[in-house]
Motif scaffolding. Structure first.
Motif, PDB file in Angstrom:
ATOM      1  N   ALA A 256       0.853  -1.182   0.000  1.00  0.00           N
ATOM      2  CA  ALA A 256       0.000   0.000   0.000  1.00  0.00           C
ATOM      3  C   ALA A 256       0.888   1.231   0.000  1.00  0.00           C
ATOM      4  CB  ALA A 256      -0.920   0.009   1.210  1.00  0.00           C
ATOM      5  N   GLY A 257       0.383   2.311  -0.618  1.00  0.00           N
ATOM      6  CA  GLY A 257       1.179   3.519  -0.725  1.00  0.00           C
ATOM      7  C   GLY A 257       1.363   4.217   0.616  1.00  0.00           C
ATOM      8  N   PRO A 258       2.473   4.971   0.764  1.00  0.00           N
ATOM      9  CA  PRO A 258       3.560   5.012  -0.217  1.00  0.00           C
ATOM     10  C   PRO A 258       4.526   3.836  -0.114  1.00  0.00           C
ATOM     11  CG  PRO A 258       4.002   6.539   1.565  1.00  0.00           C
ATOM     12  CD  PRO A 258       2.640   5.993   1.826  1.00  0.00           C
ATOM     13  N   SER A 259       4.785   3.342   1.106  1.00  0.00           N
ATOM     14  CA  SER A 259       5.723   2.220   1.283  1.00  0.00           C
ATOM     15  C   SER A 259       5.326   1.394   2.490  1.00  0.00           C
ATOM     16  CB  SER A 259       7.161   2.734   1.454  1.00  0.00           C
ATOM     17  OG  SER A 259       7.606   3.432   0.319  1.00  0.00           O
ATOM     18  N   SER A 260       4.181   0.752   2.402  1.00  0.00           N
ATOM     19  CA  SER A 260       3.687  -0.057   3.521  1.00  0.00           C
ATOM     20  C   SER A 260       3.298  -1.442   3.045  1.00  0.00           C
ATOM     21  CB  SER A 260       2.463   0.599   4.174  1.00  0.00           C
ATOM     22  OG  SER A 260       2.792   1.823   4.771  1.00  0.00           O
ATOM     23  N   LEU A 261       3.349  -2.380   3.971  1.00  0.00           N
ATOM     24  CA  LEU A 261       2.790  -3.709   3.778  1.00  0.00           C
ATOM     25  C   LEU A 261       1.538  -3.795   4.631  1.00  0.00           C
ATOM     26  CD1 LEU A 261       3.032  -6.755   2.880  1.00  0.00           C
ATOM     27  CD2 LEU A 261       4.249  -7.103   5.036  1.00  0.00           C
ATOM     28  N   VAL A 262       0.427  -4.219   4.012  1.00  0.00           N
ATOM     29  CA  VAL A 262      -0.842  -4.316   4.728  1.00  0.00           C
ATOM     30  C   VAL A 262      -1.346  -5.751   4.652  1.00  0.00           C
ATOM     31  CG1 VAL A 262      -3.245  -3.557   4.796  1.00  0.00           C
ATOM     32  CG2 VAL A 262      -1.440  -1.904   4.306  1.00  0.00           C
ATOM     33  N   GLY A 263      -1.828  -6.260   5.778  1.00  0.00           N
ATOM     34  CA  GLY A 263      -2.455  -7.568   5.827  1.00  0.00           C
ATOM     35  C   GLY A 263      -3.931  -7.436   6.153  1.00  0.00           C
ATOM     36  N   LEU A 264      -4.775  -8.147   5.400  1.00  0.00           N
ATOM     37  CA  LEU A 264      -6.223  -8.127   5.613  1.00  0.00           C
ATOM     38  C   LEU A 264      -6.721  -9.515   5.986  1.00  0.00           C
ATOM     39  CD1 LEU A 264      -7.434  -6.052   2.507  1.00  0.00           C
ATOM     40  CD2 LEU A 264      -6.855  -5.198   4.794  1.00  0.00           C
ATOM     41  N   SER A 265      -7.760  -9.576   6.769  1.00  0.00           N
ATOM     42  CA  SER A 265      -8.449 -10.832   7.023  1.00  0.00           C
ATOM     43  C   SER A 265      -9.081 -11.321   5.713  1.00  0.00           C
ATOM     44  CB  SER A 265      -9.529 -10.625   8.080  1.00  0.00           C
ATOM     45  OG  SER A 265     -10.504 -11.646   8.033  1.00  0.00           O
ATOM     46  N   THR A 266      -8.838 -12.570   5.345  1.00  0.00           N
ATOM     47  CA  THR A 266      -9.408 -13.078   4.098  1.00  0.00           C
ATOM     48  C   THR A 266     -10.915 -13.276   4.199  1.00  0.00           C
ATOM     49  OG1 THR A 266      -8.939 -15.359   4.760  1.00  0.00           O
ATOM     50  CG2 THR A 266      -7.273 -14.245   3.413  1.00  0.00           C
ATOM     51  N   SER A 267     -11.445 -13.434   5.403  1.00  0.00           N
ATOM     52  CA  SER A 267     -12.875 -13.713   5.558  1.00  0.00           C
ATOM     53  C   SER A 267     -13.731 -12.451   5.553  1.00  0.00           C
ATOM     54  CB  SER A 267     -13.125 -14.490   6.851  1.00  0.00           C
ATOM     55  OG  SER A 267     -12.692 -13.738   7.977  1.00  0.00           O
ATOM     56  N   GLU A 268     -13.159 -11.307   6.033  1.00  0.00           N
ATOM     57  CA  GLU A 268     -14.005 -10.117   6.149  1.00  0.00           C
ATOM     58  C   GLU A 268     -13.340  -8.827   5.686  1.00  0.00           C
ATOM     59  OE1 GLU A 268     -13.274  -9.378  10.907  1.00  0.00           O
ATOM     60  OE2 GLU A 268     -14.752 -10.854  10.249  1.00  0.00           O
ATOM     61  N   GLY A 269     -12.059  -8.891   5.305  1.00  0.00           N
ATOM     62  CA  GLY A 269     -11.387  -7.714   4.782  1.00  0.00           C
ATOM     63  C   GLY A 269     -10.886  -6.748   5.829  1.00  0.00           C
ATOM     64  N   GLU A 271      -8.455  -4.962   8.397  1.00  0.00           N
ATOM     65  CA  GLU A 271      -6.999  -4.816   8.451  1.00  0.00           C
ATOM     66  C   GLU A 271      -6.467  -5.453   9.727  1.00  0.00           C
ATOM     67  OE1 GLU A 271      -3.851  -1.156   8.732  1.00  0.00           O
ATOM     68  OE2 GLU A 271      -5.349  -1.051   7.106  1.00  0.00           O
ATOM     69  N   VAL A 272      -5.514  -6.359   9.584  1.00  0.00           N
ATOM     70  CA  VAL A 272      -4.953  -7.060  10.735  1.00  0.00           C
ATOM     71  C   VAL A 272      -3.492  -6.726  10.968  1.00  0.00           C
ATOM     72  CG1 VAL A 272      -6.591  -8.971  10.577  1.00  0.00           C
ATOM     73  CG2 VAL A 272      -4.427  -9.102   9.320  1.00  0.00           C
ATOM     74  N   ALA A 273      -2.832  -6.083  10.000  1.00  0.00           N
ATOM     75  CA  ALA A 273      -1.422  -5.731  10.174  1.00  0.00           C
ATOM     76  C   ALA A 273      -1.051  -4.632   9.200  1.00  0.00           C
ATOM     77  CB  ALA A 273      -0.527  -6.951   9.948  1.00  0.00           C
ATOM     78  N   ARG A 274      -0.114  -3.778   9.624  1.00  0.00           N
ATOM     79  CA  ARG A 274       0.456  -2.760   8.746  1.00  0.00           C
ATOM     80  C   ARG A 274       1.899  -2.541   9.180  1.00  0.00           C
ATOM     81  NH1 ARG A 274      -1.352   1.719   5.309  1.00  0.00           N
ATOM     82  NH2 ARG A 274      -3.483   0.887   5.531  1.00  0.00           N
ATOM     83  N   VAL A 275       2.824  -2.654   8.217  1.00  0.00           N
ATOM     84  CA  VAL A 275       4.254  -2.556   8.507  1.00  0.00           C
ATOM     85  C   VAL A 275       4.881  -1.581   7.521  1.00  0.00           C
ATOM     86  CG1 VAL A 275       6.434  -3.822   8.708  1.00  0.00           C
ATOM     87  CG2 VAL A 275       4.271  -4.961   9.302  1.00  0.00           C
ATOM     88  N   ALA A 276       5.687  -0.643   8.023  1.00  0.00           N
ATOM     89  CA  ALA A 276       6.414   0.273   7.151  1.00  0.00           C
ATOM     90  C   ALA A 276       7.581  -0.454   6.493  1.00  0.00           C
ATOM     91  CB  ALA A 276       6.917   1.469   7.957  1.00  0.00           C
ATOM     92  N   LEU A 277       7.793  -0.195   5.203  1.00  0.00           N
ATOM     93  CA  LEU A 277       8.861  -0.841   4.436  1.00  0.00           C
ATOM     94  C   LEU A 277       9.882   0.208   3.992  1.00  0.00           C
ATOM     95  CD1 LEU A 277       6.695  -3.150   2.134  1.00  0.00           C
ATOM     96  CD2 LEU A 277       7.909  -3.801   4.236  1.00  0.00           C
ATOM     97  N   PRO A 278      11.123  -0.230   3.690  1.00  0.00           N
ATOM     98  CA  PRO A 278      12.136   0.728   3.228  1.00  0.00           C
ATOM     99  C   PRO A 278      11.859   1.279   1.837  1.00  0.00           C
ATOM    100  CG  PRO A 278      13.007  -1.516   3.207  1.00  0.00           C
ATOM    101  CD  PRO A 278      11.687  -1.571   3.915  1.00  0.00           C
ATOM    102  N   SER A 279      11.092   0.581   1.028  1.00  0.00           N
ATOM    103  CA  SER A 279      10.683   1.035  -0.301  1.00  0.00           C
ATOM    104  C   SER A 279       9.449   0.237  -0.694  1.00  0.00           C
ATOM    105  CB  SER A 279      11.809   0.876  -1.328  1.00  0.00           C
ATOM    106  OG  SER A 279      12.256  -0.459  -1.389  1.00  0.00           O
ATOM    107  N   PRO A 280       8.724   0.658  -1.737  1.00  0.00           N
ATOM    108  CA  PRO A 280       7.447   0.013  -2.024  1.00  0.00           C
ATOM    109  C   PRO A 280       7.555  -1.479  -2.365  1.00  0.00           C
ATOM    110  CG  PRO A 280       7.584   2.139  -3.121  1.00  0.00           C
ATOM    111  CD  PRO A 280       8.952   1.849  -2.578  1.00  0.00           C
ATOM    112  N   LEU A 281       6.512  -2.198  -2.001  1.00  0.00           N
ATOM    113  CA  LEU A 281       6.320  -3.582  -2.409  1.00  0.00           C
ATOM    114  C   LEU A 281       5.527  -3.581  -3.700  1.00  0.00           C
ATOM    115  CD1 LEU A 281       6.143  -6.701  -1.951  1.00  0.00           C
ATOM    116  CD2 LEU A 281       4.112  -6.243  -0.561  1.00  0.00           C
ATOM    117  N   VAL A 282       6.129  -4.057  -4.795  1.00  0.00           N
ATOM    118  CA  VAL A 282       5.405  -4.142  -6.060  1.00  0.00           C
ATOM    119  C   VAL A 282       5.255  -5.592  -6.523  1.00  0.00           C
ATOM    120  CG1 VAL A 282       6.086  -1.833  -6.789  1.00  0.00           C
ATOM    121  CG2 VAL A 282       7.483  -3.787  -7.478  1.00  0.00           C
TER     122      VAL A 282
END
Length: 355
Positions: A256-269, A271-282
Motif C-alpha cells: 500500500a502507498g507510499p511504502s507499507s505492507l498491509v495484511g487483511l483478514s481473508t474472511s471479512e477484509g 486490516e490485521v497488520a500494517r508494517v512500514a517498508l524501506p521502499s514500495p512492495l510491487v
C-alpha cells in the motif's frame, strides 16, 4: 557484487549462490520442486537447480517478459513478438512452437489438469490452447466496448516497454481475466462468458477456495464469489495499492502507498497488520521457515525484509543491490529471488534459536 546481510545478532541467513542470466529480467521465478525457471530480455529461458547450476538454457531470440508456466513435464513460454513455445521440463528441448501470435505480455496460466494453457492478448481476447500440441481449444474476443487502452505496468519504476498486465486466475472451472474495462469471467472448458464486473486498473488477483481477491491501483480491494462475481467484502486504501495481493500465514497481503505492507483478514477484509517498508512492495510476499513473511522491496538496494509471525516484527533484512519486484521462491531452507538485473540470488535461512 556481494550479498549483504544486516542483523544485530548472529546472521540468520547466509549467502548460498548468485547466478547471472546475462540480461535484465522482469519475469519473476517459476518454482520447481528442485529449483526455479526464469526468462530474460535476451530471450533466454533458464532452469536452475537448488545449487544455482543451470540444468538447461533455451534461447527464443526475443524478450521473455512474463513468467514461464509449468504444465506437468512441459514449460509454456512466450515472447513479446508473439512466439509461443512448449519446452520439455527435463532438458529444455522444444516440443512445439507457434508464430504470429499476439505479444505475450500477460503471464500464461494453466488449468489444474495441466491440459490447457490460457493466454490473454493485448486487445483483451482470450485464447485456450492444448498443452500437448498447441492446438486451439477455443478463442473468445474481448467483450464489446472493451477496447484496450495502453497497458499500465505492474512495475511503474521500470522504463522497459512494452508494459505487462496482471495475470488471470483459474478457479472452480472459471477463468477470471482482468481487462482495462473490468473483470471478465469465462468458463474454462468452453470459453463461454459467466460474469463481468466493472473493476478496473487491477494490480493483481489471488484466490482461495471459491473466492477471488482483487486489488486495484487506486486502492480498492475486493473479495468476489467466483460463481457469480458478487462482492463478499470490500476495503479501500486512500494511498492506493502498489503490489498484487498474496495469501500467506492466514492473511491477504499487499503493498500500500507510499511504502507499507498491509495484511487483511481473508474472511471479512478487516486490516490485521500494517508494517512500514524501506521502499514500495510491487511484487508478492512469500512464506519461509513456517512463520517468516518474506517481503521483496523495489528500491535500488533491493532489500528482502523478513517479518516474524504473529507480531510481524522484523527478523532480518537482506540487501541484494538490485531492485526486487517479483515474488521470492522458497525451497526448504533456501530462498531464491530474481533481481531486476537478471541475477538469481539465493540465501540459506537458519532456524532461529528459541526466544
Amino acid at each position: 557484487m556481494t550479498l549483504a546481510v544486516m542483523a544485530c545478532q548472529r546472521a540468520p541467513v547466509e549467502p548460498a549462490f548468485q547466478y547471472s542470466s546475462d540480461a535484465s529480467s522482469r519475469t519473476g521465478l517459476t518454482a520447481l520442486p528442485d529449483g526455479v525457471l526464469l526468462g530474460n530480455e535476451a530471450g533466454a529461458v533458464v532452469r536452475l537447480d537448488r545449487e544455482g547450476q543451470p540444468v538447461w538454457t533455451s534461447r527464443l531470440g526475443r524478450e521473455v517478459a512474463v513468467a514461464p508456466a509449468l504444465a506437468g513435464d512441459s514449460v509454456i513460454v512466450g515472447t513479446v513478438v508473439g512466439e509461443l513455445a512448449c519446452l520439455s521440463l527435463g532438458d529444455g528441448k522444444e516440443r512445439w512452437r507457434l508464430g504470429g501470435e499476439p505479444p505475450v505480455l500477460t503471464p500464461p496460466v494453466v488449468d489444474d489438469a495441466g491440459r490447457t494453457v490460457f493466454l490473454v492478448a493485448p486487445d483483451g481476447a482470450v485464447h485456450a490452447l492444448a498443452v500437448d500440441s498447441g492446438q486451439a481449444r477455443w478463442k473468445r474476443p474481448a467483450p464489446k466496448g472493451a477496447a484496450q487502452a495502453p497497458a499500465k505496468s505492474l512495475e511503474p519504476q521500470v522504463s522497459v516497454a512494452p508494459a505487462l498486465r496482471a495475470a488471470p486466475v483459474v478457479l472452480e472451472g472459471v477463468l477470471v481475466v482482468p481487462l482495462e474495462s473490468g473483470l471478465w469471467a469465462l468458463d474454462a472448458e468452453s470459453g463461454e462468458p459467466r460474469w463481468s464486473k466493472p473493476v478496473t486498473d487491477v494490480v493483481g488477483l489471488d484466490s482461495e477456495r471459491d473466492t477471488v481477491f482483487v486489488a486495484t491501483r487506486p486502492g480498492r480491494v475486493l473479495a468476489l464469489s467466483v460463481k457469480d462475481g458478487s462482492t463478499r467484502w470490500e476495503q479501500r486504501f486512500a494511498d492506493g495499492v502498489t503490489g498484487p495481493p498474496a495469501r500467506a500465514l492466514g492473511a491477504l497481503w499487499m503493498g500500500a502507498g507510499p511504502s507499507s505492507l498491509v495484511g487483511l483478514s481473508t474472511s471479512e477484509g478487516r486490516e490485521v497488520a500494517r508494517v512500514a517498508l524501506p521502499s514500495p512492495l510491487v511484487g508478492r510476499v512469500q512464506v519461509g521457515l513456517e512463520d517468516l513473511l518474506l517481503v521483496p522491496t523495489s528500491g535500488r538496494e533491493g532489500r528482502l525484509v523478513a517479518l516474524k509471525a504473529p507480531g510481524w516484527t522484523p527478523a532480518f533484512t537482506v540487501r541484494a543491490d538490485t531492485p526486487l519486484r517479483t515474488r521470492p521462491v522458497v525451497r526448504g531452507p533456501l530462498v531464491f529471488v530474481l533481481g531486476l538485473d537478471g541475477r538469481v540470488l539465493a540465501w540459506r535461512l537458519r532456524v532461529p534459536p528459541p526466544a
